[in-house]
Structures are given as C-alpha cells and as structure tokens.
Design a protein around this motif. Structure first.
Motif, short mmCIF file in Angstrom:
data_model
loop_
_atom_site.label_atom_id
_atom_site.label_comp_id
_atom_site.label_asym_id
_atom_site.label_seq_id
_atom_site.Cartn_x
_atom_site.Cartn_y
_atom_site.Cartn_z
N ASP A 118 83.55 18.95 27.29
CA ASP A 118 85.08 18.99 27.97
C ASP A 118 84.94 19.84 29.17
N ALA A 119 84.04 20.04 29.91
CA ALA A 119 83.99 20.77 31.00
C ALA A 119 84.54 19.79 32.26
N SER A 120 85.11 20.53 33.33
CA SER A 120 85.58 19.70 34.40
C SER A 120 84.69 19.98 35.60
N PRO A 121 84.59 18.79 36.48
CA PRO A 121 84.86 17.37 36.26
C PRO A 121 83.72 16.82 35.75
N PRO A 122 83.60 16.00 34.74
CA PRO A 122 82.34 15.12 34.43
C PRO A 122 81.70 14.35 35.41
N LEU A 123 82.56 14.04 36.62
CA LEU A 123 81.70 13.48 37.62
C LEU A 123 80.59 14.21 38.35
N ALA A 124 81.07 15.70 38.28
CA ALA A 124 79.95 16.63 38.79
C ALA A 124 78.86 16.60 37.76
N GLY A 125 78.84 16.27 36.54
CA GLY A 125 77.73 16.27 35.69
C GLY A 125 76.76 15.10 36.14
N LEU A 126 77.33 13.97 36.35
CA LEU A 126 76.91 12.81 36.82
C LEU A 126 75.86 12.94 38.15
N VAL A 127 76.71 13.67 39.04
CA VAL A 127 75.75 14.28 40.17
C VAL A 127 75.06 15.03 40.12
N GLY A 128 75.21 15.93 39.10
CA GLY A 128 73.91 16.93 38.92
C GLY A 128 72.90 16.41 38.23
N ALA A 129 72.95 15.30 37.28
CA ALA A 129 72.13 14.66 36.52
C ALA A 129 71.19 13.65 37.67
N ILE A 130 71.63 13.09 38.73
CA ILE A 130 70.84 12.34 39.56
C ILE A 130 70.24 13.22 40.77
N LEU A 131 70.83 14.42 41.02
CA LEU A 131 70.33 15.04 41.93
C LEU A 131 68.66 15.32 42.07
N PRO A 132 67.98 15.73 40.91
CA PRO A 132 66.70 15.88 40.97
C PRO A 132 65.86 14.65 41.47
N ASP A 133 66.39 13.43 41.20
CA ASP A 133 65.73 12.29 41.76
C ASP A 133 65.91 12.12 43.27
N ILE A 134 66.44 12.98 44.02
CA ILE A 134 66.37 12.65 45.34
C ILE A 134 64.99 12.92 45.88
N ASP A 135 64.11 13.50 44.88
CA ASP A 135 62.66 13.37 45.64
C ASP A 135 61.99 11.98 45.50
N LEU A 136 62.63 11.14 44.89
CA LEU A 136 62.29 9.63 45.00
C LEU A 136 62.17 9.29 46.76
N LEU A 137 63.06 9.96 47.57
CA LEU A 137 62.92 9.51 48.95
C LEU A 137 62.12 10.17 49.65
N PHE A 138 61.40 11.13 49.14
CA PHE A 138 60.54 11.99 50.10
C PHE A 138 59.20 11.07 50.55
N ALA A 139 58.71 11.19 51.42
CA ALA A 139 57.56 10.62 52.06
C ALA A 139 56.44 10.52 50.99
#
Length: 191
Positions: free
Chosen positions: A55-76
C-alpha cells in the motif's frame, strides 16, 4: 527447480566470483531477446504488485525501480566489470544511491508541488522496494547478485531457475491474484 548449481556442483547457496559471461541485447538472437524481455516484464510486474501489496504510493515507482537494475543490458558488450549485466546496477549500493537522488529531488521539488506524491518519502520508498525486489529475484538464479559490492565482487545466488517458464508463470499468477485482490478491496467488493 533445483538447488544444485551446474557451475559449482554445490547444493544450496553458491557464489560466483568475478564476472561471468556477459548478458546483453547486442548481437543476441530472437529467442534470447524474448527470454530477457519476459524476465524484465516479470520484474516489472513483481515490483508493481509488491508495492501495491504494501500500500505504498505510487506502485508505478515500484515497477520502475524493479526494472532499473536491468538498464545494464544496454551496456556495451566490450565493457568490463562492474559495467556488465549483474554488475554495478545489480547492487544494493546502486539502489541506495538512486533512491537517495530521487529522495533529494522530491525534497527539492516538494515545495513546488511538481510531483504527484502524497509525501516526500512515498516515491523513493516505492522505488527502493521495487529495486530490492529485482535484486531478491535475481538472487534465485545461478548468476546471483553482488550483494556486498564494492567490498566484494562475489555474487551470491541460489539456483532456483526463477526466470524459467514455470517459476515465471507462478510469479505472474501470484502477482495477478495480489493485484485483483487489492483492486477489489479498494472497490469494496469481496468476490
């Protein structure tokens, strides 16, 4: 689903030292890209459902936080550790730094009312918990996560095939049940 690591032959928790084979979208075939896409979507759904459950707000931030670590898939692919998949972005340190920056940003902009959050802790807290859910899920893979970075580059993990078909399907089902129940409880329905 087993607890035996094919790399190490040990049952239970295992470690992977240094960097393992790089994982990236660069030059990957369609099958691998679909596998990675399914894993990222699973992280997104789990992060969103987890924050909804808390019940934390906003759940969309949880979604963004959950995919942020995989930004490294775009690393060279030519880059080396810690700028590889399951490197720097898959550490609690990185999650804490990103959360701190977001928290400072919400403090700075809260007087300007530019962020749609109920208080200055909601967004960074949801982001941090979403980020943490990603690290926790990835800890149930053979590659593990470098939980103690920068003190150690050793990755800790349990080979539970969390990104396999059956486990992903179970996670999607659980998250769907959580989201439906949360929606019904907000709407006042019990069915």
């Amino acid at each position: 689903m087993g607890l035996i690591s094919p790399r190490h032959g040990n049952a239970g928790i295992h470690t992977v030292t240094g960097s393992t084979e790089p994982v990236s979208f660069h030059g990957a075939g369609l099958e691998h890209r679909l596998y990675v896409l399914a894993a990222v979507l699973t992280h997104a759904l789990v992060g969103y459902a987890f924050i909804s459950l808390l019940d934390a707000s906003p759940p969309l931030a949880g979604l963004v936080g959950a995919i942020l670590p995989d930004i490294d898939l775009l690393f060279a692919p030519a880059w080396s550790f810690p700028f590889v998949h399951r490197g720097l972005t898959h550490t609690p340190l990185c999650g804490a730094v990103i959360t701190g920056v977001i928290w400072l940003g919400t403090k700075w902009t809260s007087g300007q009312q530019s962020l749609p959050i109920s208080d200055d802790r909601g967004l960074p807290t949801a982001l941090l918990f979403g980020y943490g859910s990603h690290l926790l899920l990835d800890s149930f893979t053979v590659s593990g996560v470098p939980w103690l970075y920068p003190m150690s580059t050793v990755r800790l993990g349990v080979d539970a095939e969390i990104h396999g078909f059956e486990a992903s399907l179970l996670l999607w089902l659980c998250c769907t049940v959580i989201l439906v129940r949360r929606r019904r409880s907000r709407d006042g329905t019990t069915q």
